[in-house]
Design an enzyme around this catalytic site. Sequence first.
Site, PDB file in Angstrom:
ATOM      1  N   TRP A   1       0.815  -1.239   0.000  1.00 20.59           N
ATOM      2  CA  TRP A   1       0.000   0.000   0.000  1.00 20.59           C
ATOM      3  C   TRP A   1       0.838   1.274   0.000  1.00 20.59           C
ATOM      4  O   TRP A   1       0.392   2.310   0.469  1.00 20.59           O
ATOM      5  CB  TRP A   1      -1.007   0.008   1.166  1.00 20.59           C
ATOM      6  CG  TRP A   1      -1.864  -1.214   1.213  1.00 20.59           C
ATOM      7  CD1 TRP A   1      -2.871  -1.548   0.350  1.00 20.59           C
ATOM      8  CD2 TRP A   1      -1.805  -2.297   2.161  1.00 20.59           C
ATOM      9  NE1 TRP A   1      -3.423  -2.761   0.693  1.00 20.59           N
ATOM     10  CE2 TRP A   1      -2.789  -3.240   1.802  1.00 20.59           C
ATOM     11  CE3 TRP A   1      -1.008  -2.543   3.276  1.00 20.59           C
ATOM     12  CZ2 TRP A   1      -3.004  -4.421   2.524  1.00 20.59           C
ATOM     13  CZ3 TRP A   1      -1.215  -3.722   3.988  1.00 20.59           C
ATOM     14  CH2 TRP A   1      -2.208  -4.641   3.620  1.00 20.59           C
ATOM     15  N   HIS A   2       2.043   1.205  -0.558  1.00 24.51           N
ATOM     16  CA  HIS A   2       2.906   2.392  -0.591  1.00 24.51           C
ATOM     17  C   HIS A   2       2.965   3.007  -1.996  1.00 24.51           C
ATOM     18  O   HIS A   2       3.969   3.594  -2.377  1.00 24.51           O
ATOM     19  CB  HIS A   2       4.327   2.045  -0.114  1.00 24.51           C
ATOM     20  CG  HIS A   2       4.379   1.593   1.310  1.00 24.51           C
ATOM     21  ND1 HIS A   2       5.519   1.036   1.869  1.00 24.51           N
ATOM     22  CD2 HIS A   2       3.446   1.608   2.296  1.00 24.51           C
ATOM     23  CE1 HIS A   2       5.263   0.724   3.139  1.00 24.51           C
ATOM     24  NE2 HIS A   2       4.022   1.060   3.415  1.00 24.51           N
TER      25      HIS A   2
END
Length: 537
Positions: A475-476
């Site tokens: 989720w970066h």
Amino acid sequence: MHQATSAPALSYFDYIIIGGGTAGCPLAATLSQNATVLLLERGGSPYGNPNITNLGAFGRSLSDLSPSSPSQRFISEDGVINARARVLGGGSCLNAGFYTRAEHRFVNDAGWDGRIVNESYRWVEKKVAFEPPMKQWQSAVRDGLLEVGVHPNNGFTYDHLPGTKVGGTIFDGDNHRHTAADLLQYANPGGLTVLLHASVHKILFKVKGKKRPIAHGVVFRDASGKRHRAYLKKGSKNEIILSAGALGSPQMLMLSGVGPSDHLKAHNITVVLDQPLVGQGMSDNPMNAIFIPSPNPVEVSLIQVVGITYFGSYIEAASGENFAGGADYGMFSPKIGQLSTVPPKQRTPEALAKAIEAMEALEPAVFRGGFILEKVMGPTSRGHLELRTKNPNDNPSVTFNYFKEPEDLQRCVNGLKIIENVIESKAFSQFRYDYLSLPVLLNMTANAPINLLPKHANLSTSLEQYCKDTVMTIWHYHGGCQVGRVVDRDYRVLGVEALRVIDGSTFKHSPGTNPQATVMMLGRYMGLRILRERFQG
């Protein structure tokens, strides 16, 4: 906080911020000290939702697919299941909580003032950052990293230092999450209006008789679908600031007529500025993990330890007494989840019932254990984002091109080799079964349908293939409105007036090992910069 349904049809502010997320909240709190600010958030409040607040409920928000969920699922064109935030506080309400600063080089490359950066980090840390309790499983991972040569031991620190360290967490001693929304406690209540369930449809520009388009207002809809307009007050320093994240910010620019003209015309959007670089440079750091069942009880822990290697791979870990998360089997849920036991196309009600029955027959010990994961630094592989529809609530189409660049793949392979060494280390021995060899562990993880990609047989013989087949997101993701391409070094959108983008969409690389600390810091930092410009000319 107010529901957008209570907002007037027309209002005026010095600053309008689109997106009450990890950057938008600290930015709004700061600007409200000396100006009037409207903060528009498309989601609801994080407060009073145990799925957000409690550490033990991690993953439940991500697997909630309802329209009111704080998380909105999307699947990239690469076939990797992903999520974006839809809640005040943004991704800090959904993530695994790790808090760590960017590397010095990141700050230098951005051209930021180091003193104000450090002050801004400290401002954030006073409200949301804590030292995690180091229990047995996380300690074994830390000691294993040191044993296999990820030196030195940097102890507990927020700083990005090569070697092994314990980082901060946004979970306090009672395992309660603190989010970017808590930074609104710093706001001047008289200067800030926060509207929830306020979905911005477009930014309005003055074009007639102007050398360059000037942003001067926004159109948003409330939960009942009613239209509202908010405009900037008169004054050359007043601005609209887009903080809608790496998917939302490029999407909103395009919906407002700033983007590649052919693409906008194809969607019947009036072109305000032909800007072909909007939506380009999308990146997501690939994450690959190995699940290790444990013969001994393990604590429930999210990311606490990180190994920062010299070759550009970050090693992190999470554990659970029951990773299955209760009756619905959480991460392993056959219905959902990044690690489930029924491939997506086979998720018929009968197949689900059968899978749940089979899981109920298993010993609880099967679900006891943890993941050691590696995340590729950077990454160097790039993709792009495009509109699917003109509805801002729909996900755009995004391609990240995981492992397109060989450098990323090599970093993944090197990271997995470190994980294998940690699993076989003396320090970690009490948390693995002797009879489960590394090939067996690799194939166990690979056989869980963690993404929608086709699988290859016996992946343990090729770590390259394991990387490609078992790629997940951490989720970066970032990019889409990058500095030097879409915005200048002060985050002003190139080619238009009175519009900035301040969030992770401006990044070329992900900062540090985990980005949330730096995104919160950036909101505070740019708030201070903008106020200084406002009053000092």
